[in-house]
Design a protein around this motif. Structure first.
Motif, PDB file in Angstrom:
ATOM      1  N   GLU A  72      55.924-108.151   9.865  1.00  0.00           N
ATOM      2  CA  GLU A  72      54.577-108.485   9.400  1.00  0.00           C
ATOM      3  C   GLU A  72      53.757-107.217   9.185  1.00  0.00           C
ATOM      4  OE1 GLU A  72      53.455-112.901  11.165  1.00  0.00           O
ATOM      5  OE2 GLU A  72      52.822-111.131  12.273  1.00  0.00           O
ATOM      6  N   GLU A  73      53.879-106.284  10.109  1.00  0.00           N
ATOM      7  CA  GLU A  73      53.136-105.022   9.999  1.00  0.00           C
ATOM      8  C   GLU A  73      53.555-104.253   8.748  1.00  0.00           C
ATOM      9  OE1 GLU A  73      53.354-100.734  12.256  1.00  0.00           O
ATOM     10  OE2 GLU A  73      53.406-102.536  13.501  1.00  0.00           O
ATOM     11  N   PHE A  74      54.859-104.147   8.507  1.00  0.00           N
ATOM     12  CA  PHE A  74      55.345-103.418   7.336  1.00  0.00           C
ATOM     13  C   PHE A  74      54.840-104.067   6.053  1.00  0.00           C
ATOM     14  CE2 PHE A  74      59.446-101.972   9.734  1.00  0.00           C
ATOM     15  CZ  PHE A  74      58.676-101.124  10.517  1.00  0.00           C
ATOM     16  N   LEU A  75      54.894-105.399   5.999  1.00  0.00           N
ATOM     17  CA  LEU A  75      54.412-106.104   4.808  1.00  0.00           C
ATOM     18  C   LEU A  75      52.914-105.916   4.635  1.00  0.00           C
ATOM     19  CD1 LEU A  75      54.684-108.023   2.426  1.00  0.00           C
ATOM     20  CD2 LEU A  75      54.582-109.949   4.045  1.00  0.00           C
ATOM     21  N   ALA A  76      52.158-106.010   5.718  1.00  0.00           N
ATOM     22  CA  ALA A  76      50.704-105.836   5.638  1.00  0.00           C
ATOM     23  C   ALA A  76      50.352-104.446   5.119  1.00  0.00           C
ATOM     24  CB  ALA A  76      50.069-106.074   7.008  1.00  0.00           C
ATOM     25  N   GLN A  77      51.059-103.430   5.580  1.00  0.00           N
ATOM     26  CA  GLN A  77      50.805-102.063   5.114  1.00  0.00           C
ATOM     27  C   GLN A  77      51.130-101.931   3.634  1.00  0.00           C
ATOM     28  OE1 GLN A  77      53.360-100.195   7.963  1.00  0.00           O
ATOM     29  NE2 GLN A  77      51.713 -99.738   9.402  1.00  0.00           N
ATOM     30  N   TRP A  78      52.214-102.547   3.213  1.00  0.00           N
ATOM     31  CA  TRP A  78      52.596-102.499   1.795  1.00  0.00           C
ATOM     32  C   TRP A  78      51.540-103.176   0.926  1.00  0.00           C
ATOM     33  CZ3 TRP A  78      54.044-106.181  -1.943  1.00  0.00           C
ATOM     34  CH2 TRP A  78      54.706-105.671  -3.069  1.00  0.00           C
ATOM     35  N   LEU A  79      51.063-104.334   1.349  1.00  0.00           N
ATOM     36  CA  LEU A  79      50.036-105.044   0.589  1.00  0.00           C
ATOM     37  C   LEU A  79      48.724-104.255   0.557  1.00  0.00           C
ATOM     38  CD1 LEU A  79      50.666-108.663   1.912  1.00  0.00           C
ATOM     39  CD2 LEU A  79      51.063-107.870  -0.441  1.00  0.00           C
ATOM     40  N   HIS A  80      48.355-103.667   1.685  1.00  0.00           N
ATOM     41  CA  HIS A  80      47.104-102.908   1.758  1.00  0.00           C
ATOM     42  C   HIS A  80      47.130-101.715   0.810  1.00  0.00           C
ATOM     43  CE1 HIS A  80      43.398-101.382   3.499  1.00  0.00           C
ATOM     44  NE2 HIS A  80      43.974-100.198   3.619  1.00  0.00           N
ATOM     45  N   ALA A  81      48.289-101.101   0.648  1.00  0.00           N
ATOM     46  CA  ALA A  81      48.408 -99.929  -0.229  1.00  0.00           C
ATOM     47  C   ALA A  81      48.456-100.315  -1.699  1.00  0.00           C
ATOM     48  CB  ALA A  81      49.657 -99.133   0.138  1.00  0.00           C
ATOM     49  N   ARG A  82      48.547-101.621  -1.983  1.00  0.00           N
ATOM     50  CA  ARG A  82      48.655-102.093  -3.367  1.00  0.00           C
ATOM     51  C   ARG A  82      47.654-103.216  -3.601  1.00  0.00           C
ATOM     52  NH1 ARG A  82      52.846-100.272  -1.070  1.00  0.00           N
ATOM     53  NH2 ARG A  82      54.456 -99.050  -2.146  1.00  0.00           N
ATOM     54  N   PRO A  83      46.363-102.901  -3.626  1.00  0.00           N
ATOM     55  CA  PRO A  83      45.343-103.949  -3.753  1.00  0.00           C
ATOM     56  C   PRO A  83      45.440-104.746  -5.047  1.00  0.00           C
ATOM     57  CG  PRO A  83      44.389-101.756  -4.032  1.00  0.00           C
ATOM     58  CD  PRO A  83      45.775-101.553  -3.537  1.00  0.00           C
ATOM     59  N   ASP A  84      46.135-104.205  -6.049  1.00  0.00           N
ATOM     60  CA  ASP A  84      46.285-104.930  -7.303  1.00  0.00           C
ATOM     61  C   ASP A  84      47.373-105.998  -7.232  1.00  0.00           C
ATOM     62  OD1 ASP A  84      48.018-102.706  -6.979  1.00  0.00           O
ATOM     63  OD2 ASP A  84      48.641-102.866  -9.071  1.00  0.00           O
ATOM     64  N   VAL A  85      48.193-105.964  -6.178  1.00  0.00           N
ATOM     65  CA  VAL A  85      49.255-106.955  -6.015  1.00  0.00           C
ATOM     66  C   VAL A  85      48.659-108.183  -5.321  1.00  0.00           C
ATOM     67  CG1 VAL A  85      51.459-107.470  -4.895  1.00  0.00           C
ATOM     68  CG2 VAL A  85      51.088-105.231  -5.952  1.00  0.00           C
ATOM     69  N   ASP A  86      48.205-109.131  -6.109  1.00  0.00           N
ATOM     70  CA  ASP A  86      47.557-110.317  -5.545  1.00  0.00           C
ATOM     71  C   ASP A  86      48.332-111.599  -5.807  1.00  0.00           C
ATOM     72  OD1 ASP A  86      47.195-110.589  -8.254  1.00  0.00           O
ATOM     73  OD2 ASP A  86      44.999-110.708  -8.173  1.00  0.00           O
ATOM     74  N   ASP A  87      49.559-111.469  -6.330  1.00  0.00           N
ATOM     75  CA  ASP A  87      50.328-112.654  -6.689  1.00  0.00           C
ATOM     76  C   ASP A  87      51.552-112.875  -5.811  1.00  0.00           C
ATOM     77  OD1 ASP A  87      51.550-110.389  -7.699  1.00  0.00           O
ATOM     78  OD2 ASP A  87      52.113-111.286  -9.616  1.00  0.00           O
TER      79      ASP A  87
END
Length: 305
Positions: A72-87
């Motif tokens: 979960e932490e790894f995924l959260a960090q990946w999403l946070h670094a890519r704010p344009d990835v909303d899908d």
């Protein structure tokens, strides 16, 4: 917009991070898949690389869990670094607590508890990492004897989470998956079905959950297939059909919404994705199926690697 609408047009293969969220897992071939020194930073880099590759290939469903180490932490960090990835549709699971302390040789890797207190604690932990990106929250590894199927207080808690637009689901394991799935389909809160997603093991060695998964699909549930490669047993060895063929067999099931890849390397992910282009004759592999109790007994003997 519902999960089905958000996944429309995306790959039917999803990415599960069970194999790269922690240093130890039961998949075959793991020594060759990952570096010998599996530090948190090394595993984070591998997880982020796989997420980058998966997203570029059209994968939009990602599967994690509280018990998958730091997934979960790894995924959260990946999403946070890519704010344009909303899908990206994010599914996580609660009910197991990771206890290995980032060790492969731990005596106990995870502890199961489907009680209300564990749900409350783990939902808080998941929310602290994923915030409002949590689309699907599943009870982890439900069997017919799980109290989660009968606990009305827990059902109310889960229904409250559903009111916040998080889909409620469950994953199943063990030789009686069909029984657990059918019991879950009968759970209602205020007359409405509680569980709208089912994640189950289905593969060419262990197809017994198929009829119940068809019923879940017909009831309008999201159906997610896990362990389509039987923890590597269908991918490794001269008699194995291979990863792409095994995944293609799962994709051929008319009730399957998403089939998870548990790839630990970029090459494995690329090979897994070939499954969407393959045409397989399922009858060719019928003789691989074994009695469910035998399958789960053999799985229980796989060592953490």
């Amino acid at each position: 917009m519902g999960i089905f609408d958000r996944l429309a047009g995306a790959s039917r293969i999803g990415l599960g991070l069970a194999a790269v969220g922690r240093p130890g897992y039961i998949n075959l071939g793991r020594a060759a898949d990952l570096p010998g020194e599996r530090t948190v930073d090394t595993m984070r880099d591998r997880a982020h690389d796989l997420l980058d590759r998966a997203y570029a290939a059209g994968i939009r469903y990602v599967d994690v869990a509280r018990s998958y180490g730091r997934a979960e932490e790894f995924l959260a960090q990946w999403l946070h670094a890519r704010p344009d990835v909303d899908d990206v549709v994010v599914g996580s699971k609660w009910g197991y607590t990771y206890t290995a302390g980032w060790r492969v040789d731990a005596e106990v890797h995870e502890v199961k508890d489907h009680g209300v207190a564990t749900f409350d604690r783990q939902l808080g932990e998941t929310r602290a990492l994923l915030g409002d990106r949590l689309d699907l929250y599943q009870i982890h590894s439900v069997t017919p004897d799980s109290p989660a199927l009968r606990d009305e207080v827990l059902h109310r808690r889960l229904a409250g989470l559903a009111e916040q637009r998080t889909v409620i689901g469950l994953s199943t394991s063990g030789p009686a998956q069909g029984e657990a799935i059918r019991a879950a389909l009968g759970v209602r809160v205020d007359g409405r079905p509680l569980f709208r997603s089912v994640q189950a093991t289905w593969n060419l060695l262990e197809p017994s959950a198929g009829p119940a998964l068809a019923e879940a699909h017909d009831a309008g549930c999201l159906v997610i297939v896990k362990e389509a490669l039987a923890n590597g047993r269908l991918a490794v060895g001269g008699d194995a059909p291979g990863d792409a063929a095994a995944l293609a067999a799962a994709l051929r099931q008319p009730w399957a919404t998403i089939v998870l890849s548990g790839a630990a390397t970029g090459d494995q992910l690329a090979s897994n994705l070939r499954a969407e282009e393959l045409t397989v004759e399922l009858a060719r592999w019928n003789d691989l199926a074994m009695p469910a109790p035998q399958y789960w007994q053999e799985r229980s003997r796989l060592p953490w690697r």
